[in-house]
Design a protein around this motif. Structure first.
Motif, PDB file in Angstrom:
ATOM      1  N   MET A 183       0.838  -1.179   0.000  1.00 37.89           N
ATOM      2  CA  MET A 183       0.000   0.000   0.000  1.00 37.89           C
ATOM      3  C   MET A 183       0.889   1.251   0.000  1.00 37.89           C
ATOM      4  N   THR A 184       0.574   2.194  -0.874  1.00 36.14           N
ATOM      5  CA  THR A 184       1.367   3.416  -0.979  1.00 36.14           C
ATOM      6  C   THR A 184       0.897   4.448   0.040  1.00 36.14           C
ATOM      7  N   LYS A 185       1.709   5.451   0.250  1.00 36.93           N
ATOM      8  CA  LYS A 185       1.312   6.541   1.140  1.00 36.93           C
ATOM      9  C   LYS A 185       0.081   7.251   0.593  1.00 36.93           C
ATOM     10  N   ARG A 186      -0.016   7.352  -0.726  1.00 38.44           N
ATOM     11  CA  ARG A 186      -1.191   7.962  -1.339  1.00 38.44           C
ATOM     12  C   ARG A 186      -2.439   7.146  -1.020  1.00 38.44           C
ATOM     13  N   ASP A 187      -2.319   5.835  -1.052  1.00 43.92           N
ATOM     14  CA  ASP A 187      -3.434   4.961  -0.688  1.00 43.92           C
ATOM     15  C   ASP A 187      -3.851   5.167   0.768  1.00 43.92           C
ATOM     16  N   LYS A 188      -2.895   5.565   1.593  1.00 45.45           N
ATOM     17  CA  LYS A 188      -3.166   5.796   3.014  1.00 45.45           C
ATOM     18  C   LYS A 188      -3.682   7.210   3.289  1.00 45.45           C
ATOM     19  N   GLY A 189      -3.874   8.006   2.220  1.00 41.47           N
ATOM     20  CA  GLY A 189      -4.448   9.343   2.392  1.00 41.47           C
ATOM     21  C   GLY A 189      -3.477  10.500   2.311  1.00 41.47           C
ATOM     22  N   VAL A 190      -2.189  10.218   2.056  1.00 40.38           N
ATOM     23  CA  VAL A 190      -1.229  11.309   1.909  1.00 40.38           C
ATOM     24  C   VAL A 190      -1.516  12.025   0.595  1.00 40.38           C
ATOM     25  N   LYS A 191      -1.667  13.343   0.665  1.00 42.99           N
ATOM     26  CA  LYS A 191      -1.945  14.133  -0.537  1.00 42.99           C
ATOM     27  C   LYS A 191      -0.641  14.507  -1.212  1.00 42.99           C
ATOM     28  N   ILE A 192      -0.588  14.344  -2.519  1.00 46.88           N
ATOM     29  CA  ILE A 192       0.611  14.642  -3.300  1.00 46.88           C
ATOM     30  C   ILE A 192       0.316  15.826  -4.190  1.00 46.88           C
ATOM     31  N   SER A 193       1.121  16.855  -4.058  1.00 45.18           N
ATOM     32  CA  SER A 193       0.929  18.082  -4.817  1.00 45.18           C
ATOM     33  C   SER A 193       1.935  18.150  -5.962  1.00 45.18           C
ATOM     34  N   ALA A 194       1.443  18.428  -7.155  1.00 43.23           N
ATOM     35  CA  ALA A 194       2.319  18.576  -8.323  1.00 43.23           C
ATOM     36  C   ALA A 194       2.817  20.009  -8.397  1.00 43.23           C
ATOM     37  N   GLY A 195       3.953  20.168  -9.001  1.00 39.00           N
ATOM     38  CA  GLY A 195       4.466  21.513  -9.225  1.00 39.00           C
ATOM     39  C   GLY A 195       5.936  21.488  -9.554  1.00 39.00           C
TER      40      GLY A 195
END
Length: 74
Positions: free
Chosen positions: A1-13
């Motif tokens: 399970m990825t951190k994103r799957d655990k609810g961590v928001k990833i911001s592009a930029g």
């Protein structure tokens, strides 16, 4: 399970523009990476550079989405 799957928001930029003939080359490349390599849906990749990017700087009420009450900033 990825951190994103655990609810961590990833911001592009990005700050880096290597090819000045393209409007936002690195950001577009980052979207491709998110979708092709990280399992994002297309809309999740777009959100990473809009509403999710506005949240860490506390501007989600003003920018990051389209709304009648928000000012156009382009």
């Amino acid at each position: 399970m990825t951190k994103r799957d655990k609810g961590v928001k990833i911001s592009a930029g990005t700050d880096q523009i290597a090819d000045l003939t393209r409007a936002y080359p690195r950001l577009i490349d980052e979207f491709g990476y998110f979708v092709n390599d990280c399992g994002f849906t297309t809309i999740d990749a777009i959100r990473s550079a809009t509403i999710i990017a506005a949240e860490p700087i506390g501007e989600q009420e003003r920018i990051g989405t389209i709304s009648k009450v928000k000012k156009q900033t382009c």
